[in-house]
Design a protein around this motif. Structure first.
Motif, PDB file in Angstrom:
ATOM      1  N   MET A   1       0.837  -1.195   0.000  1.00 43.01           N
ATOM      2  CA  MET A   1       0.000   0.000   0.000  1.00 43.01           C
ATOM      3  C   MET A   1       0.870   1.244   0.000  1.00 43.01           C
ATOM      4  SD  MET A   1      -3.057  -0.979   2.682  1.00 43.01           S
ATOM      5  CE  MET A   1      -3.969  -2.526   2.525  1.00 43.01           C
ATOM      6  N   ASP A   2       0.372   2.291  -0.623  1.00 41.24           N
ATOM      7  CA  ASP A   2       1.093   3.546  -0.776  1.00 41.24           C
ATOM      8  C   ASP A   2       0.322   4.630  -0.038  1.00 41.24           C
ATOM      9  OD1 ASP A   2       1.964   6.086  -1.867  1.00 41.24           O
ATOM     10  OD2 ASP A   2       2.917   4.963  -3.486  1.00 41.24           O
ATOM     11  N   ILE A   3       1.041   5.534   0.645  1.00 38.54           N
ATOM     12  CA  ILE A   3       0.378   6.604   1.390  1.00 38.54           C
ATOM     13  C   ILE A   3      -0.506   7.446   0.481  1.00 38.54           C
ATOM     14  CG2 ILE A   3       2.242   8.286   1.113  1.00 38.54           C
ATOM     15  CD1 ILE A   3       0.149   7.695   4.297  1.00 38.54           C
ATOM     16  N   ARG A   4      -0.125   7.548  -0.794  1.00 38.02           N
ATOM     17  CA  ARG A   4      -0.924   8.347  -1.724  1.00 38.02           C
ATOM     18  C   ARG A   4      -2.308   7.734  -1.952  1.00 38.02           C
ATOM     19  NH1 ARG A   4       2.883   8.593  -6.777  1.00 38.02           N
ATOM     20  NH2 ARG A   4       3.025   6.398  -6.131  1.00 38.02           N
ATOM     21  N   GLN A   5      -2.374   6.409  -1.873  1.00 35.43           N
ATOM     22  CA  GLN A   5      -3.667   5.749  -2.027  1.00 35.43           C
ATOM     23  C   GLN A   5      -4.611   6.153  -0.898  1.00 35.43           C
ATOM     24  OE1 GLN A   5      -2.708   1.591  -2.147  1.00 35.43           O
ATOM     25  NE2 GLN A   5      -1.506   1.743  -4.032  1.00 35.43           N
ATOM     26  N   PHE A   6      -4.074   6.222   0.311  1.00 28.91           N
ATOM     27  CA  PHE A   6      -4.904   6.615   1.452  1.00 28.91           C
ATOM     28  C   PHE A   6      -5.297   8.086   1.361  1.00 28.91           C
ATOM     29  CE2 PHE A   6      -2.446   3.001   3.269  1.00 28.91           C
ATOM     30  CZ  PHE A   6      -3.513   2.152   3.481  1.00 28.91           C
ATOM     31  N   GLN A   7      -4.370   8.950   0.875  1.00 24.34           N
ATOM     32  CA  GLN A   7      -4.701  10.363   0.697  1.00 24.34           C
ATOM     33  C   GLN A   7      -5.815  10.527  -0.347  1.00 24.34           C
ATOM     34  OE1 GLN A   7      -0.712  11.569  -0.330  1.00 24.34           O
ATOM     35  NE2 GLN A   7      -0.314  12.420   1.709  1.00 24.34           N
ATOM     36  N   THR A   8      -5.738   9.731  -1.413  1.00 22.25           N
ATOM     37  CA  THR A   8      -6.766   9.764  -2.448  1.00 22.25           C
ATOM     38  C   THR A   8      -8.099   9.275  -1.898  1.00 22.25           C
ATOM     39  OG1 THR A   8      -5.169   9.454  -4.241  1.00 22.25           O
ATOM     40  CG2 THR A   8      -7.454   8.820  -4.686  1.00 22.25           C
ATOM     41  N   PHE A   9      -8.065   8.185  -1.131  1.00 25.57           N
ATOM     42  CA  PHE A   9      -9.288   7.632  -0.549  1.00 25.57           C
ATOM     43  C   PHE A   9      -9.977   8.662   0.342  1.00 25.57           C
ATOM     44  CE2 PHE A   9     -11.130   5.741   3.306  1.00 25.57           C
ATOM     45  CZ  PHE A   9     -12.196   5.036   2.754  1.00 25.57           C
ATOM     46  N   LYS A  10      -9.223   9.307   1.229  1.00 22.86           N
ATOM     47  CA  LYS A  10      -9.817  10.280   2.150  1.00 22.86           C
ATOM     48  C   LYS A  10     -10.386  11.475   1.393  1.00 22.86           C
ATOM     49  CE  LYS A  10      -8.997  13.074   6.280  1.00 22.86           C
ATOM     50  NZ  LYS A  10      -9.572  14.298   5.712  1.00 22.86           N
ATOM     51  N   ASP A  14     -14.263  12.567   1.413  1.00 14.68           N
ATOM     52  CA  ASP A  14     -14.656  13.879   1.927  1.00 14.68           C
ATOM     53  C   ASP A  14     -15.423  14.687   0.891  1.00 14.68           C
ATOM     54  OD1 ASP A  14     -13.480  13.354   4.357  1.00 14.68           O
ATOM     55  OD2 ASP A  14     -11.603  14.389   3.884  1.00 14.68           O
ATOM     56  N   LEU A  15     -14.988  14.595  -0.367  1.00 16.47           N
ATOM     57  CA  LEU A  15     -15.578  15.425  -1.421  1.00 16.47           C
ATOM     58  C   LEU A  15     -16.728  14.741  -2.142  1.00 16.47           C
ATOM     59  CD1 LEU A  15     -12.268  16.861  -2.916  1.00 16.47           C
ATOM     60  CD2 LEU A  15     -13.921  18.073  -1.494  1.00 16.47           C
ATOM     61  N   GLY A  16     -16.852  13.413  -1.975  1.00 17.91           N
ATOM     62  CA  GLY A  16     -17.938  12.688  -2.624  1.00 17.91           C
ATOM     63  C   GLY A  16     -17.809  12.603  -4.131  1.00 17.91           C
ATOM     64  N   SER A  17     -16.572  12.707  -4.628  1.00 21.21           N
ATOM     65  CA  SER A  17     -16.379  12.732  -6.082  1.00 21.21           C
ATOM     66  C   SER A  17     -14.929  12.421  -6.417  1.00 21.21           C
ATOM     67  CB  SER A  17     -16.764  14.102  -6.650  1.00 21.21           C
ATOM     68  OG  SER A  17     -16.282  14.285  -7.957  1.00 21.21           O
ATOM     69  N   PHE A  18     -14.725  11.518  -7.369  1.00 22.95           N
ATOM     70  CA  PHE A  18     -13.364  11.255  -7.845  1.00 22.95           C
ATOM     71  C   PHE A  18     -12.821  12.460  -8.619  1.00 22.95           C
ATOM     72  CE2 PHE A  18     -14.338   6.419  -8.065  1.00 22.95           C
ATOM     73  CZ  PHE A  18     -14.100   6.315  -6.706  1.00 22.95           C
ATOM     74  N   THR A  19     -13.702  13.120  -9.357  1.00 19.56           N
ATOM     75  CA  THR A  19     -13.277  14.292 -10.142  1.00 19.56           C
ATOM     76  C   THR A  19     -12.788  15.410  -9.224  1.00 19.56           C
ATOM     77  OG1 THR A  19     -14.854  13.770 -11.895  1.00 19.56           O
ATOM     78  CG2 THR A  19     -14.005  16.018 -11.819  1.00 19.56           C
ATOM     79  N   LYS A  20     -13.545  15.697  -8.153  1.00 26.20           N
ATOM     80  CA  LYS A  20     -13.139  16.741  -7.216  1.00 26.20           C
ATOM     81  C   LYS A  20     -11.863  16.353  -6.480  1.00 26.20           C
ATOM     82  CE  LYS A  20     -17.757  18.665  -6.430  1.00 26.20           C
ATOM     83  NZ  LYS A  20     -18.829  18.903  -5.419  1.00 26.20           N
ATOM     84  N   ALA A  21     -11.713  15.067  -6.178  1.00 25.36           N
ATOM     85  CA  ALA A  21     -10.484  14.605  -5.523  1.00 25.36           C
ATOM     86  C   ALA A  21      -9.285  14.809  -6.442  1.00 25.36           C
ATOM     87  CB  ALA A  21     -10.616  13.138  -5.136  1.00 25.36           C
ATOM     88  N   ALA A  30      -7.319   9.336 -14.101  1.00 26.10           N
ATOM     89  CA  ALA A  30      -6.838   7.954 -14.190  1.00 26.10           C
ATOM     90  C   ALA A  30      -6.044   7.556 -12.950  1.00 26.10           C
ATOM     91  CB  ALA A  30      -5.985   7.778 -15.444  1.00 26.10           C
ATOM     92  N   THR A  31      -5.259   8.494 -12.425  1.00 29.64           N
ATOM     93  CA  THR A  31      -4.473   8.210 -11.223  1.00 29.64           C
ATOM     94  C   THR A  31      -5.378   7.967 -10.028  1.00 29.64           C
ATOM     95  OG1 THR A  31      -2.603   9.523 -12.029  1.00 29.64           O
ATOM     96  CG2 THR A  31      -2.714   9.112  -9.653  1.00 29.64           C
ATOM     97  N   ILE A  32      -6.417   8.790  -9.887  1.00 27.16           N
ATOM     98  CA  ILE A  32      -7.375   8.621  -8.798  1.00 27.16           C
ATOM     99  C   ILE A  32      -8.029   7.244  -8.886  1.00 27.16           C
ATOM    100  CG2 ILE A  32      -9.558   9.424  -7.829  1.00 27.16           C
ATOM    101  CD1 ILE A  32      -7.279  11.303  -7.206  1.00 27.16           C
ATOM    102  N   THR A  33      -8.496   6.892 -10.062  1.00 22.85           N
ATOM    103  CA  THR A  33      -9.148   5.592 -10.263  1.00 22.85           C
ATOM    104  C   THR A  33      -8.201   4.449  -9.934  1.00 22.85           C
ATOM    105  OG1 THR A  33     -10.562   6.527 -11.997  1.00 22.85           O
ATOM    106  CG2 THR A  33     -10.331   4.138 -11.941  1.00 22.85           C
TER     107      THR A  33
END
Length: 297
Positions: A1-10, A14-21, A30-33
């Motif tokens: 697991m990568d810390i960036r994955q957890f930052q993306t998940f949170k 919080d924002l309720g949207s992959f686009t906003k994240a 694509a990176t978020i997904t």
């Protein structure tokens, strides 16, 4: 697991949207997904229900969320572990409203940069609501706002000054009352601004109908329109004090007292480094020069 994955998940939760994240973290969609898919593969369960353009945490996602908050808090502490009792270093991400930046934060920022050159300092100017949203997503460490008392159970808000609001118009309107000026053009700030919401709430209480109006994103542009006689507006006294004293604009008479508060805000789960604490102490240590109740307007 990568810390960036957890930052993306949170951020996505919080924002309720992959686009906003993606926008908040400055990643591609694509990176978020990819981050979410990798995390779901590791966990063994889907973390989000994809409901069209909306995303909602699954039960597994809800169970994971508090652990991620705890992990990211610990990660923030680890990044600053090299601090000692005599050193202020690290990264400081500040957000502030335009009025607070122009009239209050200049001397603080200058002094802080001179005293603590090892701190990487960044400043974002925006309206109070977006700044508070950025505290929730972790994009900002501290926000300095001018607005009504912040009522958010996830944020710590420390008031440090009180600033009256004043209705203003061109100098030709001196000695006029707000009740006489219902037909004047209204000069608004933008819609997601606390000042705009306060002005609209006032008009609603007075049963005014919004007719001719203009909308600006800049306080300085609003002030120049008022000085030019284009309409009336509601502004923090600290931002127009000089123009009122020079009679470039006039304070309009009203029996209503409206007040905003300068506040230092941060997320309740935010671990505060020595740099964070030092900056907040410098802001909170300012004398309350914003309270001008005794000045004749």
């Amino acid at each position: 697991m990568d810390i960036r994955q957890f930052q993306t998940f949170k951020s996505a939760a919080d924002l309720g949207s992959f686009t906003k994240a993606a926008q908040a973290l400055q990643y591609s969609q694509a990176t978020i997904t990819s981050h979410i898919q990798q995390l779901e593969e590791e966990i063994g369960y889907p973390l989000f229900d994809r409901l069209g353009k909306r995303i909602v945490l699954t039960e597994a996602g809800k169970e994971l969320y508090p652990y991620v908050v705890e992990l990211l808090t610990a990660y923030s502490k680890i990044k600053h572990i090299s601090e000692d009792n005599h050193t202020v270093r690290g990264e400081l991400r500040i957000g502030a409203s335009e009025t607070m930046t122009v009239y209050k934060l200049g001397p603080v920022l200058s002094q802080f940069k001179k005293q603590y050159p090892e701190v990487t300092l960044s400043l974002i100017n925006d309206n109070c609501m977006p700044l508070r949203e950025m505290l929730h997503t972790g994009e900002l460490d501290i926000a300095v706002t001018l607005e009504p008392h912040v009522d958010d159970p996830q944020l710590i808000a420390i008031p440090f000054l009180e600033s009256p609001l004043v209705f203003v118009g061109g100098s030709h309107l001196a000695a006029r009352s707000m009740g006489e000026l219902q037909d004047e053009c209204i000069i608004f700030s933008e819609k997601n601004c606390s000042l705009r919401r306060t002005f609209e709430s006032y008009m609603e209480r007075k049963a005014w109908t919004v007719g001719s109006h203009m909308e600006f994103t800049s306080m300085e542009a609003m002030k120049q329109c008022v000085v030019s006689g284009l309409g009336i507006s509601l502004m923090p006294y600290m931002s127009v004090e000089g123009m009122l004293r020079s009679k470039d604009m006039a304070a309009l008479q009203t029996d209503d007292e409206l007040t905003f508060y300068g506040q230092v805000c941060y997320h309740k789960n935010k671990w505060l480094s020595r740099a964070h604490r030092t900056f907040m102490e410098m802001v909170l240590g300012q004398q309350d020069t914003g309270n001008q109740r005794g000045v004749q307007l």
